[in-house]
Scaffold this motif. Structure first.
Motif, PDB file in Angstrom:
ATOM      1  N   UNK A  98       0.817  -1.215   0.000  1.00 27.92           N
ATOM      2  CA  UNK A  98       0.000   0.000   0.000  1.00 27.92           C
ATOM      3  C   UNK A  98       0.852   1.265   0.000  1.00 27.92           C
ATOM      4  N   UNK A  99       0.254   2.344  -0.465  1.00 25.12           N
ATOM      5  CA  UNK A  99       0.940   3.644  -0.459  1.00 25.12           C
ATOM      6  C   UNK A  99       0.538   4.465   0.754  1.00 25.12           C
ATOM      7  N   UNK A 100      -0.768   4.463   1.090  1.00 25.64           N
ATOM      8  CA  UNK A 100      -1.255   5.160   2.277  1.00 25.64           C
ATOM      9  C   UNK A 100      -2.000   4.161   3.159  1.00 25.64           C
ATOM     10  N   UNK A 101      -2.103   4.506   4.442  1.00 29.41           N
ATOM     11  CA  UNK A 101      -2.805   3.617   5.372  1.00 29.41           C
ATOM     12  C   UNK A 101      -3.547   4.428   6.426  1.00 29.41           C
ATOM     13  N   UNK A 102      -4.567   3.781   6.991  1.00 30.54           N
ATOM     14  CA  UNK A 102      -5.365   4.335   8.083  1.00 30.54           C
ATOM     15  C   UNK A 102      -5.164   3.449   9.310  1.00 30.54           C
ATOM     16  N   UNK A 103      -4.887   4.082  10.457  1.00 32.86           N
ATOM     17  CA  UNK A 103      -4.749   3.354  11.713  1.00 32.86           C
ATOM     18  C   UNK A 103      -5.997   3.555  12.560  1.00 32.86           C
ATOM     19  N   UNK A 104      -6.649   2.444  12.919  1.00 31.34           N
ATOM     20  CA  UNK A 104      -7.830   2.476  13.771  1.00 31.34           C
ATOM     21  C   UNK A 104      -7.467   1.995  15.164  1.00 31.34           C
ATOM     22  N   UNK A 105      -8.091   2.617  16.170  1.00 31.54           N
ATOM     23  CA  UNK A 105      -7.913   2.182  17.547  1.00 31.54           C
ATOM     24  C   UNK A 105      -9.202   2.453  18.310  1.00 31.54           C
ATOM     25  N   UNK A 106      -9.768   1.381  18.850  1.00 32.28           N
ATOM     26  CA  UNK A 106     -11.027   1.475  19.596  1.00 32.28           C
ATOM     27  C   UNK A 106     -12.105   2.191  18.786  1.00 32.28           C
ATOM     28  N   UNK A 107     -12.166   1.878  17.502  1.00 32.01           N
ATOM     29  CA  UNK A 107     -13.230   2.388  16.647  1.00 32.01           C
ATOM     30  C   UNK A 107     -13.018   3.768  16.073  1.00 32.01           C
ATOM     31  N   UNK A 108     -11.880   4.377  16.337  1.00 27.65           N
ATOM     32  CA  UNK A 108     -11.632   5.734  15.832  1.00 27.65           C
ATOM     33  C   UNK A 108     -10.339   5.756  15.021  1.00 27.65           C
ATOM     34  N   UNK A 133      -4.560   7.803  13.103  1.00 30.82           N
ATOM     35  CA  UNK A 133      -3.477   8.250  12.221  1.00 30.82           C
ATOM     36  C   UNK A 133      -3.823   7.875  10.792  1.00 30.82           C
ATOM     37  N   UNK A 134      -3.410   8.710   9.855  1.00 33.78           N
ATOM     38  CA  UNK A 134      -3.551   8.402   8.446  1.00 33.78           C
ATOM     39  C   UNK A 134      -2.490   9.176   7.683  1.00 33.78           C
ATOM     40  N   UNK A 135      -1.829   8.509   6.760  1.00 28.82           N
ATOM     41  CA  UNK A 135      -0.775   9.136   5.979  1.00 28.82           C
ATOM     42  C   UNK A 135      -0.081   8.078   5.152  1.00 28.82           C
ATOM     43  N   UNK A 136       1.169   8.325   4.796  1.00 26.80           N
ATOM     44  CA  UNK A 136       1.915   7.296   4.083  1.00 26.80           C
ATOM     45  C   UNK A 136       1.987   6.052   4.960  1.00 26.80           C
ATOM     46  N   UNK A 137       2.123   4.898   4.333  1.00 25.12           N
ATOM     47  CA  UNK A 137       2.128   3.654   5.103  1.00 25.12           C
ATOM     48  C   UNK A 137       3.276   3.608   6.094  1.00 25.12           C
ATOM     49  N   UNK A 138       4.425   4.162   5.728  1.00 20.41           N
ATOM     50  CA  UNK A 138       5.562   4.182   6.659  1.00 20.41           C
ATOM     51  C   UNK A 138       5.225   5.001   7.899  1.00 20.41           C
TER      52      UNK A 138
END
Length: 484
Positions: free
Chosen positions: A225-235, A238-243
């Motif tokens: 992937x190029x970008x990613x979304x980080x979820x924690x406890x339903x929210x 973080x979102x940005x480049x995968x690194x």
């Protein structure tokens, strides 16, 4: 917002709430109360508690992009994918998608266990909008990709999990989707099948297919992937480049681990007149959690875990140092440099030359059972190699190497120390990053690890090649020879 024509997936203010009832009778009571109060125009009382599996999520994925979703178990990843595919309806917000969606969610979802593999191929194809003639035209490709032989004619209730995912993935990628959604399912496939799957995913992305990918394998997310979304406890946290997002994920895991150990301390420490949080040194531990004499280092220092539980030291939260760091901070990486064979600082090497990496660190508490390690990544962020002092200690324990055991060394509070790593450069031309880490290893086998300080982008070096005298293609020098 981007142009609608270029957006494959748009999620706005998305949320999913579940009503949790203590028992079935209460659920029935709520239904009756809702009907009666609705008839007289009153707001009914609530006999349930609310659980928001997902809340206030928003992002866009342009056409042809590979987008990752990461997070711990229970963070809302699968709920998000089910909302995007229409399996679930949102409580709030909206999801917009453009084009045909192929989704590989729960293993075997959409398959009838009594039907044969062949019958399920036709069933799934028709559910995805294909005619029988279109499925006929694609069937040989599906069968070849699944590669399950005669099992294709048997009921899928007899399939192994690996066979099931082979067939499911083969069907989804052969229907020419505009959006392909994958949720962990490929983890059960063997290495060869995974290789074929990722090659197919890359080809689909090159053809303009949008990929939504969920996996716990951080290197795979970084690569695919190029970008990613980080979820924690339903929210979304973080979102940005995968690194960048994976760095935030590692920091989150470390913080959760620290909270867990702190909770253990709160449940077990007996304090005699001193609050554990005030940094006092007179905190007493009950006999049940005091280390035995055999567990103490030779100099009689209290092991790091007990120092930390006692709150007897002040340390630095490594995540506050910079955005490339995370860890509990009981030891800090201070400097990482690359050296040539003569010991001079050098950042350019050629294949076959000796590379020496120096990692300087400081102990902020009395420490023992440490591991100093590094990871080398290429320009694309792919892990090339990882190794540490503990790896060598394990070789010593196995009788494969004769060397002092680093894991047994003790470090005093405030002590500066360093470790050197050497190798003959086997790498192909390119730009490389070094990540460095100090960890506490409860056992000398990586089974009980706590990160004290992890630092991304700790150092960089380049590898060049002498095109006339020593040349090879690819990422690694296999030291190949020829005979005739």
């Amino acid at each position: 917002m981007s142009s609608d024509n270029n957006i494959s997936i748009r999620v706005e203010d998305l949320g999913k709430c579940y009503q949790i009832y203590p028992n079935p009778a209460t659920r029935l009571k709520q239904a009756v109360t809702n009907r009666l109060n609705g008839a007289i125009g009153r707001t009914p009382p609530k006999y349930f508690s609310e659980f928001w599996a997902l809340r206030d999520i928003g992002f866009e994925v342009p056409r042809g992009e590979a987008f990752g979703v990461i997070g711990r178990n229970g963070s809302g990843k699968s709920t998000l994918l089910q909302l995007i595919t229409g399996v679930l309806t949102p409580t709030q917000g909206s999801v917009q998608t453009r084009g045909r969606i192929a989704a590989l969610l729960e293993l075997g979802s959409g398959f009838n266990p009594e039907f044969s593999g062949r019958e399920n191929v036709y069933l799934n194809g028709m559910l995805l909008g294909l005619s029988r003639a279109e499925i006929d035209a694609r069937f040989d490709g599906i069968a070849a990709f699944a590669d399950i032989g005669e099992h294709l004619e048997r009921p899928i209730k007899t399939y192994s999990s690996g066979m099931l995912v082979r067939l499911a993935f083969a069907v989804q990628v052969q229907i020419d989707p505009d959006i392909l959604i994958i949720d962990e399912a490929l983890a059960v496939g063997d290495a060869l099948f995974q290789k074929r799957c990722f090659a197919r995913i890359n080809r689909l992305a090159d053809d303009g297919v949008t990929i939504l990918f969920v996996s716990h394998d951080q290197e795979t997310v970084r690569t695919v992937t190029r970008r990613s979304l980080l979820l924690h406890e339903g929210r979304a946290v973080a979102m940005g480049t995968s690194s960048e997002t994976l760095r935030a994920y590692r920091r989150l895991i470390n913080n959760e681990e620290s909270k867990y150990f702190a909770s253990l301390a709160e449940r077990h420490i007996v304090v005699e007149g001193i609050d554990p949080g005030d940094g006092g040194n007179d905190v007493k531990l009950p006999d049940s959690v005091m280390p035995s004499e055999d567990a103490l280092p030779p100099d009689g220092d209290v092991p790091v875990a007990d120092q930390l539980q006692a709150g007897a030291v002040e340390v630095v939260d490594a995540s506050t140092i910079d955005d490339t760091s995370f860890g509990s901070g009981y030891a800090l990486v201070q400097r990482v440099v690359t050296l040539d064979e003569s010991g001079e600082q050098c950042a350019v090497f050629y294949p076959g030359e000796k590379v020496r990496i120096e990692i300087d660190f400081k102990a902020l508490v009395d420490l023992k059972n440490l591991n100093v390690s590094l990871r080398i990544r290429n320009r694309e962020g792919l892990k090339v190699y990882s190794w540490g002092t503990l790896n060598q200690d394990m070789q010593v324990a196995a009788g494969l190497k004769d060397a002092p055991v680093f894991w047994e060394r003790s470090f005093a509070k405030g002590e500066d120390a360093r470790a050197f790593f050497e190798f003959v450069c086997p790498l192909g031309p390119g730009f490389y990053e070094i990540q460095a880490a100090i960890s506490h290893e409860g056992q000398p086998d990586y089974s009980d690890q706590t990160i004290l300080h992890w630092k991304d982008e700790a150092a960089f070096f380049q590898v060049f090649m002498d095109q006339k005298s020593y040349h090879f293609g690819g990422s690694f020098d296999l030291r190949m020879s020829a005979t005739w």
